[in-house]
Design a protein around this motif. Sequence first.
Motif, PDB file in Angstrom:
ATOM      1  N   ASP A   1       0.858  -1.171   0.000  1.00  0.00           N
ATOM      2  CA  ASP A   1       0.000   0.000   0.000  1.00  0.00           C
ATOM      3  C   ASP A   1       0.899   1.227   0.000  1.00  0.00           C
ATOM      4  O   ASP A   1       1.733   1.384   0.902  1.00  0.00           O
ATOM      5  CB  ASP A   1      -0.930   0.027   1.205  1.00  0.00           C
ATOM      6  N   HIS A   2       0.717   2.071  -1.007  1.00  0.00           N
ATOM      7  CA  HIS A   2       1.493   3.298  -1.104  1.00  0.00           C
ATOM      8  C   HIS A   2       0.701   4.501  -0.592  1.00  0.00           C
ATOM      9  O   HIS A   2       1.117   5.642  -0.792  1.00  0.00           O
ATOM     10  CB  HIS A   2       1.969   3.502  -2.539  1.00  0.00           C
ATOM     11  N   PHE A   3      -0.440   4.221   0.056  1.00  0.00           N
ATOM     12  CA  PHE A   3      -1.214   5.225   0.796  1.00  0.00           C
ATOM     13  C   PHE A   3      -1.588   6.437  -0.065  1.00  0.00           C
ATOM     14  O   PHE A   3      -1.412   7.579   0.320  1.00  0.00           O
ATOM     15  CB  PHE A   3      -0.440   5.660   2.043  1.00  0.00           C
ATOM     16  N   ARG A   4      -2.155   6.128  -1.227  1.00  0.00           N
ATOM     17  CA  ARG A   4      -2.632   7.188  -2.118  1.00  0.00           C
ATOM     18  C   ARG A   4      -4.139   7.093  -2.371  1.00  0.00           C
ATOM     19  O   ARG A   4      -4.712   7.979  -3.027  1.00  0.00           O
ATOM     20  CB  ARG A   4      -1.877   7.138  -3.449  1.00  0.00           C
ATOM     21  N   HIS A   5      -4.770   6.046  -1.851  1.00  0.00           N
ATOM     22  CA  HIS A   5      -6.171   5.801  -2.195  1.00  0.00           C
ATOM     23  C   HIS A   5      -7.014   5.480  -0.961  1.00  0.00           C
ATOM     24  O   HIS A   5      -7.933   4.662  -1.038  1.00  0.00           O
ATOM     25  CB  HIS A   5      -6.262   4.666  -3.229  1.00  0.00           C
ATOM     26  N   GLY A   6      -6.732   6.110   0.155  1.00  0.00           N
ATOM     27  CA  GLY A   6      -7.557   5.927   1.330  1.00  0.00           C
ATOM     28  C   GLY A   6      -7.243   4.663   2.114  1.00  0.00           C
ATOM     29  O   GLY A   6      -6.211   4.018   1.912  1.00  0.00           O
ATOM     30  N   LEU A   7      -8.178   4.308   3.003  1.00  0.00           N
ATOM     31  CA  LEU A   7      -7.959   3.232   3.981  1.00  0.00           C
ATOM     32  C   LEU A   7      -8.646   1.929   3.599  1.00  0.00           C
ATOM     33  O   LEU A   7      -8.947   1.112   4.472  1.00  0.00           O
ATOM     34  CB  LEU A   7      -8.463   3.689   5.355  1.00  0.00           C
TER      35      LEU A   7
ATOM     36  N   GLY B   1      -9.410  10.310  17.486  1.00  0.00           N
ATOM     37  CA  GLY B   1      -8.223  10.741  16.768  1.00  0.00           C
ATOM     38  C   GLY B   1      -8.462  10.593  15.284  1.00  0.00           C
ATOM     39  O   GLY B   1      -9.586  10.352  14.816  1.00  0.00           O
ATOM     40  N   THR B   2      -7.404  10.748  14.494  1.00  0.00           N
ATOM     41  CA  THR B   2      -7.548  10.644  13.041  1.00  0.00           C
ATOM     42  C   THR B   2      -6.535   9.661  12.473  1.00  0.00           C
ATOM     43  O   THR B   2      -5.377   9.628  12.887  1.00  0.00           O
ATOM     44  CB  THR B   2      -7.353  12.011  12.356  1.00  0.00           C
ATOM     45  N   VAL B   3      -7.000   8.885  11.505  1.00  0.00           N
ATOM     46  CA  VAL B   3      -6.148   7.996  10.715  1.00  0.00           C
ATOM     47  C   VAL B   3      -6.524   8.225   9.263  1.00  0.00           C
ATOM     48  O   VAL B   3      -7.678   8.005   8.866  1.00  0.00           O
ATOM     49  CB  VAL B   3      -6.338   6.521  11.097  1.00  0.00           C
ATOM     50  N   THR B   4      -5.575   8.693   8.462  1.00  0.00           N
ATOM     51  CA  THR B   4      -5.844   8.992   7.064  1.00  0.00           C
ATOM     52  C   THR B   4      -4.735   8.407   6.193  1.00  0.00           C
ATOM     53  O   THR B   4      -3.605   8.221   6.653  1.00  0.00           O
ATOM     54  CB  THR B   4      -5.919  10.510   6.816  1.00  0.00           C
ATOM     55  N   ALA B   5      -5.070   8.138   4.931  1.00  0.00           N
ATOM     56  CA  ALA B   5      -4.090   7.640   3.956  1.00  0.00           C
ATOM     57  C   ALA B   5      -4.225   8.460   2.696  1.00  0.00           C
ATOM     58  O   ALA B   5      -5.237   8.361   1.988  1.00  0.00           O
ATOM     59  CB  ALA B   5      -4.312   6.169   3.675  1.00  0.00           C
ATOM     60  N   ALA B   6      -3.214   9.282   2.415  1.00  0.00           N
ATOM     61  CA  ALA B   6      -3.255  10.154   1.238  1.00  0.00           C
ATOM     62  C   ALA B   6      -1.852  10.646   0.921  1.00  0.00           C
ATOM     63  O   ALA B   6      -1.011  10.763   1.821  1.00  0.00           O
ATOM     64  CB  ALA B   6      -4.177  11.352   1.484  1.00  0.00           C
ATOM     65  N   ARG B   7      -1.610  10.899  -0.366  1.00  0.00           N
ATOM     66  CA  ARG B   7      -0.340  11.473  -0.831  1.00  0.00           C
ATOM     67  C   ARG B   7       0.873  10.673  -0.326  1.00  0.00           C
ATOM     68  O   ARG B   7       1.897  11.237   0.029  1.00  0.00           O
ATOM     69  CB  ARG B   7      -0.239  12.944  -0.422  1.00  0.00           C
ATOM     70  N   GLY B   8       0.716   9.356  -0.260  1.00  0.00           N
ATOM     71  CA  GLY B   8       1.832   8.485   0.069  1.00  0.00           C
ATOM     72  C   GLY B   8       2.095   8.290   1.545  1.00  0.00           C
ATOM     73  O   GLY B   8       3.098   7.670   1.907  1.00  0.00           O
ATOM     74  N   VAL B   9       1.206   8.795   2.414  1.00  0.00           N
ATOM     75  CA  VAL B   9       1.443   8.731   3.848  1.00  0.00           C
ATOM     76  C   VAL B   9       0.206   8.216   4.579  1.00  0.00           C
ATOM     77  O   VAL B   9      -0.910   8.704   4.353  1.00  0.00           O
ATOM     78  CB  VAL B   9       1.821  10.110   4.417  1.00  0.00           C
ATOM     79  N   LEU B  10       0.408   7.245   5.451  1.00  0.00           N
ATOM     80  CA  LEU B  10      -0.584   6.858   6.453  1.00  0.00           C
ATOM     81  C   LEU B  10      -0.301   7.697   7.686  1.00  0.00           C
ATOM     82  O   LEU B  10       0.744   7.542   8.325  1.00  0.00           O
ATOM     83  CB  LEU B  10      -0.471   5.368   6.783  1.00  0.00           C
ATOM     84  N   ASP B  11      -1.205   8.599   8.008  1.00  0.00           N
ATOM     85  CA  ASP B  11      -1.019   9.523   9.122  1.00  0.00           C
ATOM     86  C   ASP B  11      -1.892   9.064  10.289  1.00  0.00           C
ATOM     87  O   ASP B  11      -3.118   8.993  10.165  1.00  0.00           O
ATOM     88  CB  ASP B  11      -1.399  10.939   8.693  1.00  0.00           C
TER      89      ASP B  11
ATOM     90  N   ARG C   1       3.798   9.216  10.933  1.00  0.00           N
ATOM     91  CA  ARG C   1       3.607   9.211   9.491  1.00  0.00           C
ATOM     92  C   ARG C   1       4.315   7.980   8.938  1.00  0.00           C
ATOM     93  O   ARG C   1       5.518   7.800   9.160  1.00  0.00           O
ATOM     94  CB  ARG C   1       4.152  10.501   8.868  1.00  0.00           C
ATOM     95  N   ILE C   2       3.554   7.147   8.232  1.00  0.00           N
ATOM     96  CA  ILE C   2       4.022   5.831   7.791  1.00  0.00           C
ATOM     97  C   ILE C   2       3.940   5.776   6.269  1.00  0.00           C
ATOM     98  O   ILE C   2       2.990   6.287   5.665  1.00  0.00           O
ATOM     99  CB  ILE C   2       3.163   4.721   8.424  1.00  0.00           C
ATOM    100  N   SER C   3       4.941   5.170   5.646  1.00  0.00           N
ATOM    101  CA  SER C   3       4.980   5.090   4.175  1.00  0.00           C
ATOM    102  C   SER C   3       5.636   3.789   3.741  1.00  0.00           C
ATOM    103  O   SER C   3       6.182   3.029   4.560  1.00  0.00           O
ATOM    104  CB  SER C   3       5.752   6.285   3.602  1.00  0.00           C
ATOM    105  N   ASP C   4       5.556   3.523   2.429  1.00  0.00           N
ATOM    106  CA  ASP C   4       6.311   2.433   1.779  1.00  0.00           C
ATOM    107  C   ASP C   4       6.045   1.080   2.420  1.00  0.00           C
ATOM    108  O   ASP C   4       6.971   0.316   2.715  1.00  0.00           O
ATOM    109  CB  ASP C   4       7.811   2.740   1.801  1.00  0.00           C
ATOM    110  N   PHE C   5       4.775   0.759   2.593  1.00  0.00           N
ATOM    111  CA  PHE C   5       4.400  -0.533   3.177  1.00  0.00           C
ATOM    112  C   PHE C   5       4.361  -1.601   2.091  1.00  0.00           C
ATOM    113  O   PHE C   5       3.692  -1.436   1.071  1.00  0.00           O
ATOM    114  CB  PHE C   5       3.025  -0.429   3.841  1.00  0.00           C
ATOM    115  N   GLU C   6       5.069  -2.707   2.322  1.00  0.00           N
ATOM    116  CA  GLU C   6       4.982  -3.835   1.414  1.00  0.00           C
ATOM    117  C   GLU C   6       5.363  -5.130   2.126  1.00  0.00           C
ATOM    118  O   GLU C   6       6.062  -5.126   3.142  1.00  0.00           O
ATOM    119  CB  GLU C   6       5.847  -3.647   0.168  1.00  0.00           C
TER     120      GLU C   6
END
Length: 240
Positions: free
Chosen positions: A40-46, A57-67, A225-230
Amino acid sequence: MTTRRAFGALAAGTALSALLPTAASARTRPRPGGRLIAADHFRHGLGQWATELELGGTVTAARGVLDVDVPGGATVWFKQRLTGPYVLSYTATPVSAGGVNDRVSDLNNFWNATDVRSPRNLFATRRSGALAEYDQLTTYYAGYGANTNTTTRLRRYVGEAGNRPLIYDYTEPLLTANEPNRVHIVSDGPTVQWWNNGRLVFDYRDPAPYTSGHFAFRTTWSHFRISDFEVRRLRAESGA
């Protein structure tokens, strides 16, 4: 690496020297060059994730980041069940920029998790995000920079309320504010490893391993901030 306790490893017959950095550094670093299992490259939501939030709290996935920006316990489950051997990787940065939840603490993971209350479907059991509600998982649990960035631990949950057996308990390594952590988790039969920025933090040989189940990011009162999950099939290499 300073070791406080390593009860589980010693009970399983692991030599104390295996807990020290000189021994750990000799292990082969994971090279996840095998077939891609999930990403998941976190560009298309959860859509690939399920969240359990204790206090909102908030958990979002956009622009390459799981926040993940939360005031209490939070578990973000990957919906796809994983079966080893595999190596899972991601990058996580603890945010410290003056935000209300910017407490540098708790880069935690569950993996190969099953809930004994609903073993065929992890998500059939409702959980609120409070840590005690996960006691009835069978799973590995890493807590890196937990307890307000004072402890780094590995546990092997056995599916019993109030019982979270401790494998390793270290006083370091710990988190550094705003610095990325490149994590690799190796699930290879009895070999259980958790790496951070090329350093082998946990190296456990489990005589009764958990070889499949779900992965989750877990934290409490923090901002990551989390990215590059594989996840890739583990490629066998000499010396590994």
